[in-house]
Design a protein around this motif. Structure first.
Motif, short mmCIF file in Angstrom:
data_model
loop_
_atom_site.label_atom_id
_atom_site.label_comp_id
_atom_site.label_asym_id
_atom_site.label_seq_id
_atom_site.Cartn_x
_atom_site.Cartn_y
_atom_site.Cartn_z
N ASN A 232 26.58 59.81 11.44
CA ASN A 232 27.00 58.77 12.39
C ASN A 232 26.30 59.01 13.72
O ASN A 232 26.93 59.39 14.72
N LYS B 289 24.69 59.54 17.26
CA LYS B 289 25.26 59.24 18.57
C LYS B 289 24.17 58.86 19.57
O LYS B 289 22.99 59.18 19.38
N SER C 3 21.32 58.28 8.65
CA SER C 3 21.47 58.84 9.99
C SER C 3 20.12 59.15 10.63
O SER C 3 19.91 58.89 11.82
N THR D 222 26.53 55.27 17.24
CA THR D 222 27.90 55.48 17.73
C THR D 222 27.88 55.80 19.22
O THR D 222 27.15 56.69 19.66
N GLU E 148 29.62 57.68 21.71
CA GLU E 148 30.58 58.78 21.63
C GLU E 148 31.67 58.68 22.70
O GLU E 148 32.75 59.28 22.55
N HIS F 27 33.90 55.80 21.08
CA HIS F 27 34.15 55.97 19.64
C HIS F 27 33.90 54.68 18.86
O HIS F 27 34.47 54.47 17.80
N LYS G 117 31.10 52.16 16.93
CA LYS G 117 29.78 51.95 16.39
C LYS G 117 29.28 50.58 16.82
O LYS G 117 30.04 49.62 16.88
N ASP H 298 34.70 59.54 12.97
CA ASP H 298 33.47 60.23 12.57
C ASP H 298 33.47 60.50 11.07
O ASP H 298 33.09 61.59 10.61
#
Length: 389
Positions: A74, A76, A102, A156, A158, A161, A163, A277
């Protein structure tokens, strides 16, 4: 179904055992002087793995490189910013991604902020990119996301939180490599999760409002291949025939959703992945039967066709009953490959459902879902996925 449409995919796609050896020659043909290899720390150190083989091919072709190994699941915003710092410090001029979704999304994100502005969060949406990315090659190591073929970059934030997705034809790699030999040692859990992602990405475009005759054929063939091979690939990862079929399937599914788009499964899965996550493929698999049962009334005949594609016998059944058979088959596939039964198993909390539902309806994948839902209905779908056993 659309009758006027464009069709997007990389200009060159290498497929089959051993094709990774062609990476250096293709990089040289593209004029790459010093690509940044975007990967994770595990793949970088894997003996005779994808990174090692790509590096050997680049060296043989006389192409210099630098390796960024900071990819996380995922991916960031901080990952693409760190990659940019190294890209500039090493005077790189191009990007080679090595890994699954990813790695490819991190590489696309890097390209985006190199040429379209430092803040990628403001570029979320469809066709927001004004400038081309640096030359991009994608070497794929999992049979799942299709990101090596697509215009989607999923990142994502961070801090929130959440996406978000940057969807643009400019994100499509110039060249993709799918070598099933690189996937023989992928662990069972990852094989199952990425395989279920491919399964969902073959189903959602088939019922999408943006589907067309070409994507229909891709979806049906991908589903057939996954039915034939995913269980075996999970049970015996060194079965090269099963791995090869799964690569074929994920490529077909990737091409299909790149052009017909997805639906609420992905729109909702992005909220689960961003909030907790959690692995994307697992999130998709957990939501698939719940969301598609909700969608049946919008296109029952399409779901009946999906049942046939999944090898189910629908003789003598009504269209609606045949559609229900498709939902049962979707659920059984998840059970067979070991996907958890409930989103509570990945940490989901009912108190988050309101916000996640609100954001799911804003997700770019929501607009092509065949049935339109209210926020309350999306909350209920999350709840059903939480309660299922």
């Amino acid at each position: 179904m659309k009758t006027n449409f464009d069709f997007l995919m990389p200009s060159v796609n290498f497929f089959g055992p051993g094709v990774v050896a062609k990476v250096g020659d293709r990089a040289k043909m593209l004029g790459m002087k010093k690509p940044l290899i975007v990967t994770d720390s595990f793949l970088e150190t894997l003996p005779d793995g994808a990174v090692e083989q790509a590096v050997a091919s680049l060296k043989e072709a006389g192409v210099d490189f630098s390796i960024f190994n900071g990819v996380e699941p995922n991916p960031k915003v901080r990952n693409i910013e760190a990659a940019k710092t190294q890209y500039l410090a090493e005077n790189c001029d191009s990007i080679i991604t090595v890994g699954g979704g990813s790695a490819h999304d991190t590489g696309k994100g890097l390209g985006i902020i190199l040429t379209n502005g430092d803040d990628i969060t403001v570029l979320a949406g469809i066709e927001t990119l004004a400038n081309a990315l640096p030359p991009l090659i994608a070497i794929n190591t999992t049979a799942g996301t299709g990101s090596e073929l697509t215009r989607h970059a999923v990142i994502t934030n961070e801090e929130t939180h959440l996406k978000f997705v940057v969807v643009s034809w400019r994100n499509i790699p110039l060249v993709s490599f799918n070598d099933p030999m690189l996937m023989l040692d992928v662990p069972q859990g990852l094989t199952a999760a990425t395989g279920m992602d491919a399964f969902v990405q073959a189903i959602e475009p088939y019922v999408s409002t943006n589907r067309n005759a070409i994507t229909d054929g891709q979806c049906l063939q991908a589903i057939k291949l996954i039915e034939e091979s995913l269980r075996e690939a999970v049970a015996n990862g060194h079965n090269l025939e099963a791995r090869t079929k799964m690569v074929e399937a994920e490529m077909l599914a990737g091409m299909a959703f790149n052009n017909a788009d997805l639906g609420y499964v992905h729109a909702m899965a992005h909220q689960l992945g961003g909030q907790y996550d959690a692995p994307h493929g697992v999130c998709c698999a957990l939501l698939l039967p719940i969301v598609e049962k909700f969608n049946i009334i919008a296109a029952p005949e399409r779901f009946a066709e999906l049942a046939v594609a999944m090898g189910e016998n629908i003789d003598g059944l009504s269209t609606r009953d045949a559609a229900e058979v498709a939902i049962k088959a979707m659920r059984q596939m998840s059970i067979d490959v070991g996907i958890p039964r409930s989103i509570k198993d990945i940490g989901a909390k009912p108190e988050d459902f309101e916000l996640m539902a609100e954001n799911a309806l804003k997700d770019g994948n929501a607009f092509s879902n065949p049935r339109k839902a209210t926020k309350a209905e999306i909350v209920q779908l999350f709840q059903e996925a939480y309660d299922q056993v």
